[in-house]
Design a protein around this motif. Structure first.
Motif, PDB file in Angstrom:
ATOM      1  N   GLY A  81       5.729  88.474  92.814  1.00 54.72           N
ATOM      2  CA  GLY A  81       5.608  89.617  93.718  1.00 54.72           C
ATOM      3  C   GLY A  81       6.501  90.729  93.243  1.00 54.72           C
ATOM      4  N   GLY A  82       7.336  91.237  94.158  1.00 54.12           N
ATOM      5  CA  GLY A  82       8.254  92.306  93.764  1.00 54.12           C
ATOM      6  C   GLY A  82       8.576  93.192  94.937  1.00 54.12           C
ATOM      7  N   SER A  83       8.867  94.442  94.619  1.00 57.87           N
ATOM      8  CA  SER A  83       9.187  95.397  95.674  1.00 57.87           C
ATOM      9  C   SER A  83       8.373  96.663  95.471  1.00 57.87           C
ATOM     10  CB  SER A  83      10.677  95.726  95.660  1.00 57.87           C
ATOM     11  OG  SER A  83      10.937  96.718  96.642  1.00 57.87           O
ATOM     12  N   CYS A  84       7.737  97.131  96.549  1.00 55.07           N
ATOM     13  CA  CYS A  84       6.893  98.327  96.461  1.00 55.07           C
ATOM     14  C   CYS A  84       7.724  99.572  96.183  1.00 55.07           C
ATOM     15  CB  CYS A  84       6.137  98.519  97.768  1.00 55.07           C
ATOM     16  SG  CYS A  84       4.934  97.223  98.070  1.00 55.07           S
ATOM     17  N   THR A  85       8.891  99.618  96.804  1.00 60.56           N
ATOM     18  CA  THR A  85       9.681 100.848  96.710  1.00 60.56           C
ATOM     19  C   THR A  85      11.147 100.528  96.976  1.00 60.56           C
ATOM     20  OG1 THR A  85       9.956 103.095  97.629  1.00 60.56           O
ATOM     21  CG2 THR A  85       9.278 101.374  99.165  1.00 60.56           C
ATOM     22  N   LEU A  86      12.021 101.437  96.590  1.00 62.17           N
ATOM     23  CA  LEU A  86      13.433 101.356  96.949  1.00 62.17           C
ATOM     24  C   LEU A  86      13.856 102.750  97.394  1.00 62.17           C
ATOM     25  CD1 LEU A  86      16.414 100.461  97.040  1.00 62.17           C
ATOM     26  CD2 LEU A  86      16.496 100.688  94.567  1.00 62.17           C
ATOM     27  N   VAL A  87      14.275 102.836  98.631  1.00 61.95           N
ATOM     28  CA  VAL A  87      14.793 104.106  99.139  1.00 61.95           C
ATOM     29  C   VAL A  87      16.218 103.843  99.584  1.00 61.95           C
ATOM     30  CG1 VAL A  87      14.483 105.949 100.832  1.00 61.95           C
ATOM     31  CG2 VAL A  87      12.487 104.767  99.896  1.00 61.95           C
ATOM     32  N   ARG A  88      17.094 104.783  99.333  1.00 59.84           N
ATOM     33  CA  ARG A  88      18.491 104.529  99.684  1.00 59.84           C
ATOM     34  C   ARG A  88      19.029 105.515 100.708  1.00 59.84           C
ATOM     35  NH1 ARG A  88      22.355 107.108  94.902  1.00 59.84           N
ATOM     36  NH2 ARG A  88      22.281 109.183  95.822  1.00 59.84           N
ATOM     37  N   LEU A  89      19.978 105.007 101.463  1.00 59.55           N
ATOM     38  CA  LEU A  89      20.694 105.816 102.442  1.00 59.55           C
ATOM     39  C   LEU A  89      22.063 106.139 101.828  1.00 59.55           C
ATOM     40  CD1 LEU A  89      20.393 106.779 105.403  1.00 59.55           C
ATOM     41  CD2 LEU A  89      21.491 104.642 106.097  1.00 59.55           C
ATOM     42  N   ASN A  90      22.361 107.423 101.709  1.00 62.69           N
ATOM     43  CA  ASN A  90      23.640 107.821 101.135  1.00 62.69           C
ATOM     44  C   ASN A  90      24.663 107.962 102.269  1.00 62.69           C
ATOM     45  OD1 ASN A  90      25.842 109.115 100.006  1.00 62.69           O
ATOM     46  ND2 ASN A  90      24.578 110.227  98.512  1.00 62.69           N
ATOM     47  N   LEU A  91      25.443 106.901 102.457  1.00 62.72           N
ATOM     48  CA  LEU A  91      26.392 106.873 103.580  1.00 62.72           C
ATOM     49  C   LEU A  91      27.502 107.897 103.397  1.00 62.72           C
ATOM     50  CD1 LEU A  91      26.564 102.988 103.958  1.00 62.72           C
ATOM     51  CD2 LEU A  91      25.445 104.582 105.522  1.00 62.72           C
ATOM     52  N   ALA A  92      27.833 108.199 102.135  1.00 66.05           N
ATOM     53  CA  ALA A  92      28.872 109.208 101.881  1.00 66.05           C
ATOM     54  C   ALA A  92      28.431 110.567 102.405  1.00 66.05           C
ATOM     55  CB  ALA A  92      29.172 109.283 100.376  1.00 66.05           C
ATOM     56  N   LYS A  93      27.126 110.849 102.257  1.00 65.53           N
ATOM     57  CA  LYS A  93      26.620 112.142 102.739  1.00 65.53           C
ATOM     58  C   LYS A  93      26.317 112.120 104.226  1.00 65.53           C
ATOM     59  CE  LYS A  93      25.101 114.395  98.625  1.00 65.53           C
ATOM     60  NZ  LYS A  93      23.998 114.910  97.824  1.00 65.53           N
ATOM     61  N   LEU A  94      26.097 110.910 104.758  1.00 63.58           N
ATOM     62  CA  LEU A  94      25.821 110.789 106.186  1.00 63.58           C
ATOM     63  C   LEU A  94      27.106 110.988 107.005  1.00 63.58           C
ATOM     64  CD1 LEU A  94      23.502 110.035 108.211  1.00 63.58           C
ATOM     65  CD2 LEU A  94      24.421 107.698 108.144  1.00 63.58           C
ATOM     66  N   ALA A  95      28.226 110.514 106.450  1.00 58.19           N
ATOM     67  CA  ALA A  95      29.488 110.483 107.200  1.00 58.19           C
ATOM     68  C   ALA A  95      29.864 111.816 107.843  1.00 58.19           C
ATOM     69  CB  ALA A  95      30.612 109.974 106.293  1.00 58.19           C
ATOM     70  N   PRO A  96      29.822 112.929 107.099  1.00 55.28           N
ATOM     71  CA  PRO A  96      30.249 114.197 107.712  1.00 55.28           C
ATOM     72  C   PRO A  96      29.323 114.696 108.812  1.00 55.28           C
ATOM     73  CG  PRO A  96      29.764 114.484 105.351  1.00 55.28           C
ATOM     74  CD  PRO A  96      29.520 113.061 105.676  1.00 55.28           C
ATOM     75  N   ARG A  97      28.142 114.079 108.966  1.00 50.44           N
ATOM     76  CA  ARG A  97      27.231 114.502 110.034  1.00 50.44           C
ATOM     77  C   ARG A  97      27.641 113.940 111.395  1.00 50.44           C
ATOM     78  NH1 ARG A  97      22.204 116.136 107.167  1.00 50.44           N
ATOM     79  NH2 ARG A  97      20.954 115.695 109.003  1.00 50.44           N
ATOM     80  N   ALA A  98      28.613 113.022 111.377  1.00 53.18           N
ATOM     81  CA  ALA A  98      29.120 112.476 112.640  1.00 53.18           C
ATOM     82  C   ALA A  98      30.513 113.040 112.899  1.00 53.18           C
ATOM     83  CB  ALA A  98      29.183 110.950 112.568  1.00 53.18           C
ATOM     84  N   ALA A  99      30.776 113.458 114.152  1.00 52.61           N
ATOM     85  CA  ALA A  99      32.076 114.041 114.478  1.00 52.61           C
ATOM     86  C   ALA A  99      33.161 112.970 114.437  1.00 52.61           C
ATOM     87  CB  ALA A  99      32.030 114.690 115.849  1.00 52.61           C
ATOM     88  N   ASP A 100      32.802 111.758 114.851  1.00 54.99           N
ATOM     89  CA  ASP A 100      33.783 110.676 114.840  1.00 54.99           C
ATOM     90  C   ASP A 100      33.062 109.350 114.663  1.00 54.99           C
ATOM     91  OD1 ASP A 100      32.629 110.064 117.288  1.00 54.99           O
ATOM     92  OD2 ASP A 100      34.171 111.170 118.408  1.00 54.99           O
ATOM     93  N   ARG A 101      33.853 108.316 114.652  1.00 54.57           N
ATOM     94  CA  ARG A 101      33.371 106.972 114.419  1.00 54.57           C
ATOM     95  C   ARG A 101      32.336 106.536 115.466  1.00 54.57           C
ATOM     96  NH1 ARG A 101      37.032 101.618 113.574  1.00 54.57           N
ATOM     97  NH2 ARG A 101      35.540 100.262 114.575  1.00 54.57           N
ATOM     98  N   ASP A 102      32.589 106.889 116.716  1.00 57.40           N
ATOM     99  CA  ASP A 102      31.665 106.498 117.784  1.00 57.40           C
ATOM    100  C   ASP A 102      30.303 107.152 117.606  1.00 57.40           C
ATOM    101  OD1 ASP A 102      33.436 104.848 118.932  1.00 57.40           O
ATOM    102  OD2 ASP A 102      34.130 106.260 120.477  1.00 57.40           O
ATOM    103  N   GLN A 103      30.335 108.421 117.267  1.00 54.91           N
ATOM    104  CA  GLN A 103      29.070 109.122 117.081  1.00 54.91           C
ATOM    105  C   GLN A 103      28.308 108.562 115.879  1.00 54.91           C
ATOM    106  OE1 GLN A 103      29.165 113.294 116.128  1.00 54.91           O
ATOM    107  NE2 GLN A 103      27.138 113.670 117.012  1.00 54.91           N
ATOM    108  N   LEU A 104      29.081 108.210 114.854  1.00 56.81           N
ATOM    109  CA  LEU A 104      28.464 107.621 113.663  1.00 56.81           C
ATOM    110  C   LEU A 104      27.704 106.357 114.050  1.00 56.81           C
ATOM    111  CD1 LEU A 104      28.317 107.580 110.447  1.00 56.81           C
ATOM    112  CD2 LEU A 104      30.181 105.932 110.603  1.00 56.81           C
TER     113      LEU A 104
END
Lengths: 496, 262
Positions: free
Chosen positions: A236-259
């Motif tokens: 078999g295998g994998s159809c696709t690989l999409v990644r989440l860039n957590l480093a770029k996501l981090a500044p979109r949250a004001a704090d840990r709770d919002q994240l």
């Protein structure tokens, strides 16, 4: 400049590389994916990234053929009978490789080579010659170091020959993994693998017990390590690989709770949505599974395909929201890291793909190693280069993350060149790392010509060629050069 | 095996061994250079030899550092054998075994015996790295429970040996013969600095002893390196490749089975 023209006039590309580049430009003319504005916004921001898979998925990203079956039955489509000796066996594989698609246009999995070739090893000198030519042809014609072959867990004559030739030939391709099991892999075979790794940055050591039990639980008899270090179901295998860039996501949250309460779960959902859409086009519209002879001849099965949910930059995300505690050093920061990964895992597990049967339609988590243009983004869940703790602590702190990533996570360690005098030292550390829960362990000696960049391999001598403005054999050399500049991969802490 | 294989300690004996105290110069949890595989190395403090080229002069005096209250004691420190085992134990998954070295570990034979017995009993085979000054034939408790010995042969000629180390080598040579015959010798080592002693003769005699007892021990020929030595030794001559190759050829000619230049 027009992107096609840029490809055509690039002096550092071979003709083959230009043709692949032009195919990419053509694919990206198409607008066939239904992508909602929320997903698109995250893609534009670089939070969600499909790693340049292209705008119209027409083949799975990773294809893992059942080469064992191919060796038993040959191929009607290719007009090949089952091979009867080492020359026919190696020729048959080389022929099939030409027809195994992937995102790179080269096969990302070449088979469990020792097991495939062992039945044909009679006269050892003849086998050595045949396998030597086979490996040379792989390196010179499958010009991409995401081509990956597996060995082990048992020691075989073929396995030893492959390791010895790998050490002798010093090629970047194929990437190699030893499936290591303390019960099945003899210490001298593991030591030969370690000695080879010190000289050529391969093989890496995969935790066979973990991979095997997980993939069995998902309903796959066997698994393969493909591309960088990706665990995938065989046949078999994998159809696709999409990644989440957590480093770029981090500044979109004001704090840990919002994240944790909104920013992260929403981004995970959007990425799941995007993966679903890419899989939909591949499965329902591209016609791949309907037309490929690999499917017709049973070498791959649509129901053994999954998709990979990737992530990158955990360290940077944690450091942004840990109130000064440092990922890889402080328990508090590592705890936050684990919390983030557990949250993502739970959300990914609860999502069922309408198009894929494997693992009940659940995607596989993958700690992505980064792309060459990343800056300030550490691979997957790795501790940033330059901040690595002492070796035992490094391993103990990394291990808890590894269980969440059946389709790949791993650490790379640079060793002092004098370790070559005692390869058993590296064998013991690799074995101990796996026993401590690491899924995948890679090492090389700091002065080796072949270097592991993030998951793939590059030769320093080829880099020099590229730096002189000349074309290089492997397309991965250019990726390696950028990663060296952007990620500092040659600055890894040297262990002695 | 003339050393006799002592069984690993019983529970009652373990309790007694665990309480023994010794002077420890340092513990290294991962070492690539103290025997085959990855090993923990336990360096004991104190050595009766005074080698001109000593690479760890700080481990020579038989002392321990004073610890101030509520502070971690500095190295070298007094430890129980149990304390040493506890320091290594978390790393056991990564280890082929443990090497007890020095200083000179034979200077504290009862402590050495405790470490070798405890580690061996826990499945971490212990190698003893020694200058050979202790009469090992009289210590079946150590020899029987150690996985093997790594022995330094500083010089064959007693006069040269005394000049080089300040000590006689009769015990060293007796140990070489005894441990090789007992099948307990895994490595013999000679550090080479041209002009300091007759290396040709030392290597010839050392290799001859290995061959005579049918020992498969490695003979490691080690280039003198100034790192870590005292100021007076920094300018000792370093051997060139030709010298080392010549010595290796002598060792092989005399029947040493595994010769390495380091």
């Amino acid at each position: 400049m027009n992107p096609a023209q840029r490809v055509v006039t690039d002096a550092t590309l071979t003709i083959q590389q230009k043709i692949n580049g032009l195919a990419h430009v053509a694919e990206d003319q198409l607008d066939v994916l239904r992508v909602g504005p929320d997903v698109q916004e995250l893609r534009d921001a670089g939070v969600i990234c499909d790693l340049f898979e292209g705008a119209a998925p027409y083949r799975p990203r990773y294809v893992v053929p059942d080469y064992e079956l191919f060796m038993r039955q040959g191929s009607e489509f290719l007009g090949l009978k089952a091979p009867a000796d080492i020359w026919e066996a190696t020729a048959a594989l080389l022929i099939l490789y030409r027809h195994v698609p992937s995102i790179t246009s080269f096969p990302v999995y070449l088979g469990d080579l020792d097991a495939l070739l062992e039945p044909f090893v009679g006269d050892e000198a003849e086998a050595r010659k045949a396998i030597g030519l086979f490996l040379t042809q792989i390196d010179r014609t499958l010009n991409d170091s995401f081509c990956h072959a597996d060995l082990g867990p048992a020691a075989t004559k073929a396995g030893r020959i492959i390791l010895e030739l790998t050490r002798e030939q010093q090629n970047a391709v194929p990437n190699l993994t030893l499936k290591y099991d303390p019960e099945l892999t003899p210490p001298d075979f593991a030591e030969l693998a370690a000695a080879t790794a010190l000289d050529t940055a391969k093989p890496s050591f995969a935790n066979h017990r973990i991979f095997q039990s997980e993939f069995r639980a998902m309903g796959s008899d066997d698994y393969a390590i493909a591309s960088c270090y990706n665990g995938l179901p065989k046949g078999g295998g994998s159809c696709t690989l999409v990644r989440l860039n957590l480093a770029k996501l981090a500044p979109r949250a004001a704090d840990r709770d919002q994240l944790l309460s909104s920013v992260l779960p929403e981004a995970v959902d959007r990425q799941l949505e995007y993966i679903d859409e890419r899989v939909r086009f591949l499965v329902s519209e591209s016609g791949f599974f309907q037309s490929s002879f690999l499917v017709r001849e049973g070498l791959i099965h649509p129901e053994r395909f999954s998709a990979m949910f990737g992530l990158v930059g955990l360290a940077e995300c944690v450091n942004a929201h840990s109130g000064g505690a440092r990922f890889g050093h402080d328990d508090e920061a590592d705890e936050l890291g684990l919390r983030i990964i557990r949250d993502i895992d739970a959300r990914v597990r609860s999502h069922v793909s309408p198009y894929l049967a494997f693992n009940g339609g659940r995607f596989l988590m993958h700690a992505q190693v980064g792309i060459d243009s990343d800056t300030g983004v550490s691979p997957g869940c790795r501790i940033p280069i330059g901040q690595e703790p002492e070796l035992p602590e490094h391993i103990v702190r990394s291990a808890p993350f590894h269980r969440y990533f059946p389709s790949g996570i791993g650490d790379v360690f640079a060793f002092d060149p004098t370790t070559r005098r005692n390869p058993g030292h590296l064998r013991d550390i690799a074995a101990g790392a796996l026993k401590s829960g690491l899924r995948y362990f890679s090492a090389y000696a700091a002065d080796a010509d072949v270097v592991r960049i993030t998951g793939y391999l590059v030769k320093r001598s080829e880099l020099a060629r590229l730096n002189r403005g000349e074309a290089t054999m492997q397309d991965t050399t250019a990726l390696g050069r950028n990663a060296i500049n952007n990620l500092g991969v040659l600055e890894r802490r040297v262990r002695s | 095996m003339s050393g006799g294989a002592a069984p690993f300690p019983s529970r009652a004996e373990r309790r007694e061994l665990a309480a023994r105290e010794g002077r420890v110069a340092r513990i290294l949890t991962f070492s690539a250079v103290d025997g085959p595989g990855n090993r923990a190395a336990v360096f004991l403090q104190g050595c009766s030899f005074d080698c001109v080229y000593c690479h760890n002069p700080e481990t020579r005096p038989a002392v321990t550092a004073k610890a101030r209250p509520d502070e971690q004691p500095a190295w070298p420190r007094a430890m129980t054998a149990l304390g040493v085992v506890a320091a290594v134990w978390p790393y056991r998954a990564f280890l082929s075994g443990v090497t007890v070295s020095g200083g000179e570990c034979g200077e504290q034979p009862d402590f050495l015996s405790a470490l070798v017995g405890l580690f061996g009993g826990l499945g971490l085979p212990a190698l003893v790295d020694t200058n050979g000054s202790l009469d090992y034939a009289a210590r079946p408790d150590i020899v029987g429970r150690a996985a093997g010995f790594m022995l330094d042969l500083k010089a064959w000629d007693p006069v040269e040996h005394r000049r080089l180390t300040g000590a006689d080598n009769a015990h060293v040579i007796a140990n070489l013969r005894f441990l090789a015959a007992a099948g307990k010798l895994v490595e013999l080592r000679t550090v080479v600095s041209p002009g300091l002693f007759d290396a040709d003769s030392t290597v010839r005699h050392g290799a001859r002893e290995l061959a005579a007892s049918g020992s498969a021990a490695r003979y490691a020929l080690i280039r003198f390196r100034p790192q870590g030595t005292r100021k007076a030794a920094r300018d000792l001559p370093r051997p060139d490749d030709a010298t080392m190759e010549r010595l290796a050829a002598i060792a092989r000619e005399e029947g040493a089975k595994d010769v390495r230049i380091i």
